[in-house]
Write a protein that holds these residues in place. Structure first.
Motif, short mmCIF file in Angstrom:
data_model
loop_
_atom_site.label_atom_id
_atom_site.label_comp_id
_atom_site.label_asym_id
_atom_site.label_seq_id
_atom_site.Cartn_x
_atom_site.Cartn_y
_atom_site.Cartn_z
N PRO A 69 -11.04 1.72 -4.39
CA PRO A 69 -9.71 1.72 -3.77
C PRO A 69 -9.48 0.48 -2.90
CG PRO A 69 -10.67 3.91 -3.62
CD PRO A 69 -11.75 2.99 -4.13
N GLY A 70 -8.39 -0.22 -3.19
CA GLY A 70 -8.00 -1.36 -2.37
C GLY A 70 -8.59 -2.68 -2.78
N ASP A 71 -9.33 -2.73 -3.89
CA ASP A 71 -9.96 -4.00 -4.26
C ASP A 71 -8.96 -5.03 -4.79
OD1 ASP A 71 -9.49 -3.29 -6.98
OD2 ASP A 71 -11.53 -2.56 -7.26
N ASP B 102 0.86 -1.18 0.00
CA ASP B 102 0.00 0.00 0.00
C ASP B 102 0.89 1.23 0.00
OD1 ASP B 102 -2.20 -1.60 -0.15
OD2 ASP B 102 -3.00 -1.11 1.82
N ASN C 283 -0.98 -10.73 -3.96
CA ASN C 283 -2.24 -10.07 -4.29
C ASN C 283 -3.20 -10.94 -5.10
OD1 ASN C 283 -2.15 -7.09 -3.31
ND2 ASN C 283 -0.11 -7.49 -4.12
N TYR D 270 -1.50 5.27 -1.87
CA TYR D 270 -2.94 5.35 -1.60
C TYR D 270 -3.57 6.40 -2.52
CZ TYR D 270 -2.90 2.58 2.70
OH TYR D 270 -2.82 1.55 3.60
N GLU D 271 -4.92 6.30 -2.80
CA GLU D 271 -5.76 5.21 -2.34
C GLU D 271 -5.88 4.11 -3.41
OE1 GLU D 271 -7.46 4.68 0.58
OE2 GLU D 271 -6.57 6.50 1.39
N SER D 272 -5.53 4.43 -4.64
CA SER D 272 -5.83 3.49 -5.72
C SER D 272 -4.63 3.10 -6.56
CB SER D 272 -6.90 4.10 -6.65
OG SER D 272 -8.11 4.31 -5.93
N ASN E 99 -2.70 -4.29 -1.86
CA ASN E 99 -3.98 -4.30 -2.58
C ASN E 99 -4.34 -2.91 -3.11
OD1 ASN E 99 -4.31 -4.16 0.44
ND2 ASN E 99 -6.38 -3.54 -0.10
N HIS E 100 -4.02 -1.85 -2.37
CA HIS E 100 -4.31 -0.50 -2.88
C HIS E 100 -3.45 -0.17 -4.09
CE1 HIS E 100 -7.19 1.34 -0.02
NE2 HIS E 100 -6.75 0.38 0.79
N SER F 78 -5.48 -1.36 -7.45
CA SER F 78 -6.92 -1.10 -7.42
C SER F 78 -7.51 -1.06 -8.83
CB SER F 78 -7.19 0.24 -6.73
OG SER F 78 -6.77 0.22 -5.38
#
Length: 356
Positions: A139-141, A95, A183, A98-100, A131-132, A135
């Motif tokens: 965000p973070g998916d 991460d 991931n 952030y956020e994506s 994960n971020h 994305s």
């Protein structure tokens, strides 16, 4: 977790519903084929790795890349330690943006969320993907794995940022460090429509074989595996196999199986982020002696209480902070630091020594 404020009782249910719904809606998103394989650094562009070192001083951070005041407070405190006792390397546990995640390797976010906050911390930062960083829909998916390739490409543009490929290892002498990309096994939008990235697909199969060979052949006194997602976790995200209270396969069961098969009992340490907390867990069932450490509080906190699912030697869910490692052939000293709001320095909160 992106909201640092206290949460109402039912917010966990709302989050789980959102994640499950988004996973279904986003399953057809472009997950991307292809991959970037194991790579080597362009030595001219990086601060020198301490190859053959008989001791290391290591900075450990995770979930740092906000570019906001709390991140700057943490790195300011780390600089004070660096001035007294220089770090040799840092571990960045994902991460990172952030956020994506970044929009290509020339995205200004690399400057505002990595280079600028870490100014004068001039040593190699061994970075993992979170994960971020991958994305897609929200965000973070973790659903657009090709997005993470921009962070690999940034390796060629930065002196600090060390990520020659999505997963890689460095043998530093007293320790060998394996940075994994898990991931595909823990995304909230799993790669079910892209065979390359599926748990049994080529990418994870080749990574597993590479890791097995590397851990088996390592002659370093200490072996350290770094992932973004943890195996064991007492914080809000929960452990692999029960992430966020979600159903399989969104719950990280694939990750749990992978770590049990390829890391447990083979490496001395498993360092992870993802949960915005600090945890030093002890004798985790399933890890067969591998020690799980979580350091994901370099910019955010969760304001939660421990689930106490796993026995912990130290836990902190309210303060931002970082960890340090002093690695010598016979012992590793781990220290956790708290960086409280409104303070410019770090408080030493916990220290423990691991011996061979």
């Amino acid at each position: 977790m992106t909201d640092n404020s206290p949460r109402p009782v039912d917010s966990g249910l709302k989050r789980r519903s959102l994640l499950a719904g988004a996973a279904v809606a986003g399953a057809a998103a472009t997950l991307g084929g292809g991959r970037i394989g194991i790579g080597t650094a362009s030595a001219a562009t990086h601060f020198t790795l301490p190859k053959g070192a008989d001791r290391l001083h290591v900075l450990v951070t995770g979930d740092a890349g906000t570019g906001e005041a709390p991140q700057f407070a943490v790195t300011r405190a780390a600089r004070e330690i660096h001035a007294r006792k220089p770090f040799d390397i840092a571990l960045g546990l994902g991460d990172n943006i952030y956020e994506s995640g970044p929009n290509g390797p020339d995205d200004v976010q690399f400057h505002t969320k990595f280079e600028k906050p870490n100014a004068s911390l001039d040593f190699p930062w061994l970075m993992a993907l979170g994960n971020h960083d991958n994305s897609a829909v929200f965000p973070g998916d973790g659903g657009w794995l090709r997005r993470g390739d921009a962070e690999v490409a940034y390796h060629r543009r930065s002196r600090r940022w060390y990520m020659p490929s999505r997963y890689y290892s460095v043998d530093l002498g007293v320790a060998e460090i394996f940075v994994l990309d898990v991931n595909p096994l823990a995304a909230y939008i799993p790669p079910i429509l892209s065979p390359e990235w599926e748990p049994g697909g080529r990418y994870m199969t080749e990574q597993a074989r590479w890791l097995d060979r590397g851990l088996r052949a390592s002659t370093a006194p200490w072996t350290i595996v770094c992932t973004h997602h943890p195996y064991a976790n007492n914080g809000p995200h929960g452990p692999a196999g029960a992430f966020d209270g979600l159903p399989a396969p969104l719950n990280g069961q694939w990750l749990k199986d992978f770590l049990e098969r390829h890391v447990a009992g083979r490496a001395h340490f498993l360092f992870s982020g993802h949960d915005h907390s600090q945890q030093v867990l002890d004798a985790v069932p399933g890890l067969k002696g591998t020690r799980q450490i979580i350091a994901g509080a370099a910019a955010k906190t969760v304001h939660a209480s421990s689930s106490r699912r796993f026995r912990a030697r130290y836990e902190n869910y309210t303060d931002r902070g970082f960890m340090t490692l002093d690695v010598e052939p016979a012992a590793v000293t781990l220290t956790a630091y708290q960086v409280a709001a409104g303070r410019a320095d770090a408080r030493k909160a916990f220290t423990t020594v691991y011996r061979r």
